[in-house]
Design an enzyme around this catalytic site. Sequence first.
Site, PDB file in Angstrom:
ATOM      1  N   LYS A   1       0.808  -1.223   0.000  1.00 51.89           N
ATOM      2  CA  LYS A   1       0.000   0.000   0.000  1.00 51.89           C
ATOM      3  C   LYS A   1       0.843   1.276   0.000  1.00 51.89           C
ATOM      4  CE  LYS A   1      -3.169  -2.916   2.346  1.00 51.89           C
ATOM      5  NZ  LYS A   1      -3.274  -3.583   3.623  1.00 51.89           N
TER       6      LYS A   1
ATOM      7  N   ARG B   1     -13.024  -6.481   7.188  1.00 54.94           N
ATOM      8  CA  ARG B   1     -13.052  -6.058   8.583  1.00 54.94           C
ATOM      9  C   ARG B   1     -14.171  -5.086   8.880  1.00 54.94           C
ATOM     10  NH1 ARG B   1      -6.766  -5.101   8.319  1.00 54.94           N
ATOM     11  NH2 ARG B   1      -7.502  -4.895   6.200  1.00 54.94           N
TER      12      ARG B   1
ATOM     13  N   SER C   1      -2.021  -5.278  10.142  1.00 56.07           N
ATOM     14  CA  SER C   1      -0.562  -5.351  10.306  1.00 56.07           C
ATOM     15  C   SER C   1      -0.014  -3.995  10.746  1.00 56.07           C
ATOM     16  CB  SER C   1       0.105  -5.782   9.002  1.00 56.07           C
ATOM     17  OG  SER C   1      -0.284  -7.083   8.665  1.00 56.07           O
TER      18      SER C   1
HETATM   19  P1  ADP Z   1      -3.339  -5.565   6.485  1.00 58.89           P
HETATM   20  O1  ADP Z   1      -4.433  -4.586   6.135  1.00 58.89           O
HETATM   21  O2  ADP Z   1      -3.447  -6.080   7.862  1.00 58.89           O
HETATM   22  O3  ADP Z   1      -1.944  -5.073   6.107  1.00 58.89           O
HETATM   23  P2  ADP Z   1      -3.141  -7.448   4.271  1.00 58.89           P
HETATM   24  O4  ADP Z   1      -2.992  -6.531   3.148  1.00 58.89           O
HETATM   25  O5  ADP Z   1      -1.977  -8.327   4.582  1.00 58.89           O
HETATM   26  O6  ADP Z   1      -3.607  -6.785   5.612  1.00 58.89           O
HETATM   27  O7  ADP Z   1      -4.466  -8.286   4.102  1.00 58.89           O
HETATM   28  C1  ADP Z   1      -4.616  -9.519   3.502  1.00 58.89           C
HETATM   29  C2  ADP Z   1      -6.076  -9.912   3.570  1.00 58.89           C
HETATM   30  O8  ADP Z   1      -6.419 -10.200   4.921  1.00 58.89           O
HETATM   31  C3  ADP Z   1      -7.068  -8.847   3.106  1.00 58.89           C
HETATM   32  O9  ADP Z   1      -8.134  -9.488   2.439  1.00 58.89           O
HETATM   33  C4  ADP Z   1      -7.533  -8.231   4.404  1.00 58.89           C
HETATM   34  O10 ADP Z   1      -8.819  -7.659   4.295  1.00 58.89           O
HETATM   35  C5  ADP Z   1      -7.547  -9.447   5.307  1.00 58.89           C
HETATM   36  N1  ADP Z   1      -7.422  -9.104   6.700  1.00 58.89           N
HETATM   37  C6  ADP Z   1      -6.413  -8.453   7.301  1.00 58.89           C
HETATM   38  N2  ADP Z   1      -6.640  -8.327   8.625  1.00 58.89           N
HETATM   39  C7  ADP Z   1      -7.845  -8.920   8.868  1.00 58.89           C
HETATM   40  C8  ADP Z   1      -8.654  -9.102  10.032  1.00 58.89           C
HETATM   41  N3  ADP Z   1      -8.276  -8.636  11.212  1.00 58.89           N
HETATM   42  N4  ADP Z   1      -9.850  -9.743   9.873  1.00 58.89           N
HETATM   43  C9  ADP Z   1     -10.218 -10.195   8.668  1.00 58.89           C
HETATM   44  N5  ADP Z   1      -9.526 -10.046   7.544  1.00 58.89           N
HETATM   45  C10 ADP Z   1      -8.345  -9.413   7.629  1.00 58.89           C
END
Ligand code: ADP
Length: 165
Positions: free
Chosen positions: A41, A92, A130
């Site tokens: 991001k 989320r 994260s």
């Molecule tokens: P982050 O936003 O934590 O950096 P990522 O880009 O690694 O997450 O996310 C990977 C996937 O996991 C995405 O589909 C994101 O919506 C999902 N995800 C991340 N955190 C959660 C959570 N706490 N509950 C449900 N899904 C999550």
Amino acid sequence: MKIAVVPGSFDPVTLGHLDIIKRTSQIFDLVYVSILKNGNKGGHALFTVPERMELLQRVTGDIKNVRLDSFDGLLINYAKSKNACVIVKGLRAVTDFEYEFQMALINNKLDPEIETMFMMTNGKYSYLSSSIVKEVARYNASLNDLVPDEIMPDIYNKLNSIKED
Ligand code: ADP
């Protein structure tokens, strides 16, 4: 054989990710948990892709139908190359929705044979990301209930090693 892809940055993996990975593995025959190499991001990654993979390996190693991988380029092309029929995304909050809605529609246009499915977050982890984990760890606060116990030291150590640089 029904194959799913769970993509993400996983920088680092959290209990929210792990919950989605476990639930997905109970529904599909094979699940690729795939680290987006050029993602994050626009921000700076804390862990390298191989380090993120090692942390993921430690916490998903006991789930028989999960394979770890990394990719760059278009997710939909990657999913096709893995013969996946579904991309699973965790949702989320409303804030995740708009972006994911747009991505799901464009991916459907690019390849209508691959579905995007949204899995609702476990209520316990709806606030968890994260970035939040890194913010909490940066101030040496407790990571209990945020990430798996076995990777906590890695996060503090990594942040300390950066401070020393
Ligand atoms: P982050 O936003 O934590 O950096 P990522 O880009 O690694 O997450 O996310 C990977 C996937 O996991 C995405 O589909 C994101 O919506 C999902 N995800 C991340 N955190 C959660 C959570 N706490 N509950 C449900 N899904 C999550």
